[in-house]
Design a protein around this motif. Structure first.
Motif, short mmCIF file in Angstrom:
data_model
loop_
_atom_site.label_atom_id
_atom_site.label_comp_id
_atom_site.label_asym_id
_atom_site.label_seq_id
_atom_site.Cartn_x
_atom_site.Cartn_y
_atom_site.Cartn_z
N ALA A 173 0.84 -1.20 0.00
CA ALA A 173 0.00 0.00 0.00
C ALA A 173 0.88 1.25 0.00
O ALA A 173 1.85 1.34 0.75
N LYS A 174 0.50 2.19 -0.84
CA LYS A 174 1.25 3.45 -0.95
C LYS A 174 0.25 4.59 -1.11
O LYS A 174 -0.77 4.45 -1.80
N ALA A 175 0.52 5.72 -0.46
CA ALA A 175 -0.39 6.86 -0.57
C ALA A 175 -0.39 7.41 -1.99
O ALA A 175 0.63 7.45 -2.67
N LYS A 176 -1.57 7.82 -2.44
CA LYS A 176 -1.67 8.46 -3.75
C LYS A 176 -0.90 9.78 -3.74
O LYS A 176 -0.62 10.34 -2.68
N ALA B 49 3.55 0.29 3.04
CA ALA B 49 3.24 -0.68 4.08
C ALA B 49 2.85 -1.99 3.40
O ALA B 49 2.34 -1.98 2.27
N TYR B 50 3.12 -3.10 4.09
CA TYR B 50 2.86 -4.43 3.52
C TYR B 50 1.89 -5.21 4.39
O TYR B 50 1.85 -5.04 5.61
N ASN C 75 -0.97 -8.36 9.92
CA ASN C 75 -1.08 -6.92 10.17
C ASN C 75 -0.26 -6.15 9.13
O ASN C 75 0.58 -6.71 8.43
N TRP C 76 -0.49 -4.83 9.08
CA TRP C 76 0.34 -3.96 8.26
C TRP C 76 1.72 -3.85 8.90
O TRP C 76 1.85 -3.84 10.12
N SER C 77 2.74 -3.74 8.07
CA SER C 77 4.10 -3.55 8.57
C SER C 77 4.94 -2.86 7.50
O SER C 77 4.68 -3.01 6.29
N THR C 78 5.94 -2.14 7.93
CA THR C 78 6.88 -1.54 6.98
C THR C 78 8.02 -2.52 6.67
O THR C 78 8.86 -2.23 5.82
N GLU D 60 2.49 -2.25 13.16
CA GLU D 60 2.98 -0.97 13.67
C GLU D 60 1.79 -0.04 13.67
O GLU D 60 1.01 -0.01 12.73
N ASP D 61 1.65 0.72 14.74
CA ASP D 61 0.46 1.56 14.84
C ASP D 61 0.84 2.94 15.37
O ASP D 61 1.33 3.04 16.50
N PRO D 62 0.60 4.00 14.64
CA PRO D 62 0.15 4.00 13.24
C PRO D 62 1.33 4.03 12.28
O PRO D 62 2.46 4.29 12.69
N ILE D 63 1.05 3.76 11.00
CA ILE D 63 2.08 3.83 9.96
C ILE D 63 1.77 5.05 9.10
O ILE D 63 0.65 5.19 8.60
#
Length: 232
Positions: free
Chosen positions: A124-127, A170-171, A219-222, A159-162
């Motif tokens: 996931a990557k921000a637009k 984030a993966y 979970n999400w993680s970097t 990780e909270d928050p990313i």
């Protein structure tokens, strides 16, 4: 006879001298009064000048007001820039730091990985122009609309928050099948959302057809190494 004429002349001279003296005194007095009057008339003029100075100083609040306007303008500019000067693109007007990511704020890519019997890694990557935070550790993932296609969280990574902005990513890892049976359904797409009630879930095309039976999700993680889904 001569003496009386001299006496009369002397008397006239004395009177004339007295008259001149009196006239001089009167003139001097008038001049002093005029000077005094002029001085007193000058004094109001000076006072008026002083009043002009006061008026000038009364202009100072106006200058202060102008400076205040400048400060207000600066504040407005900061507010308008959202802290970082970026604005949302195709995001319903979202911008700036502090907002939680919505699914439609992000771009997703899916790759097929061979570890742990095979799984899908979602990046996931921000637009462009978006800065937001993944406030919820685990994405909501499902294959199809049935309850049996909903992926269960396994609690890995997290990780909270990313913070997502620019090139930050984030993966999360999704294992479509955790059973050894032949049971399962095939899907070509996976549905992902950042929260259970996200109004804009994303439907992602899978790189291959998935055999789905009791799927799981991390979970999400970097750190992508933390997102290899396994049942502990």
């Amino acid at each position: 006879m001569m003496r009386s004429r001299l006496a009369a002349r002397s008397a006239r001279l004395v009177l004339a001298a007295a008259a001149v003296t009196a006239l001089a005194a009167t003139t001097t007095a008038c001049n002093n009064d005029d000077t005094a009057d002029a001085g007193s008339s000058a004094t109001p003029s000076a006072a008026a000048g002083s009043g002009g100075s006061d008026t000038s100083s009364s202009d100072s609040p106006s200058a202060g007001s102008s400076a205040g306007g400048s400060n207000s303008s600066g504040s407005t500019d900061k507010t308008g820039s959202g802290g970082d000067g970026k604005s949302g693109s195709g995001d319903g007007g979202k911008s700036g730091y502090g907002q939680s990511c919505g699914t439609n704020d992000l771009d997703f890519t899916v790759t097929s990985e061979s570890q742990a019997g095979g799984y899908y890694q979602v990046t996931a990557k921000a637009k462009a122009g978006i800065t937001c935070y993944l406030d919820v550790n685990t994405p909501s993932v499902s294959f199809g609309s049935g309850a049996d296609g909903v992926a269960s969280p396994v609690g890995q990574g997290g990780e909270d928050p990313i913070k997502l902005t620019g090139s930050a990513v984030a993966y999360t890892g999704i294992s479509p099948k955790t059973t050894k049976s032949d049971a399962g359904k095939e899907f070509e797409n996976v549905i992902i959302a950042l929260t259970d009630n996200d109004p804009n879930p994303a439907e992602l095309k899978l790189p291959d057809t998935a055999d789905v039976d009791k799927p799981i999700v991390t979970n999400w993680s970097t750190n992508r190494a933390e997102t290899v889904p396994v049942i502990v």
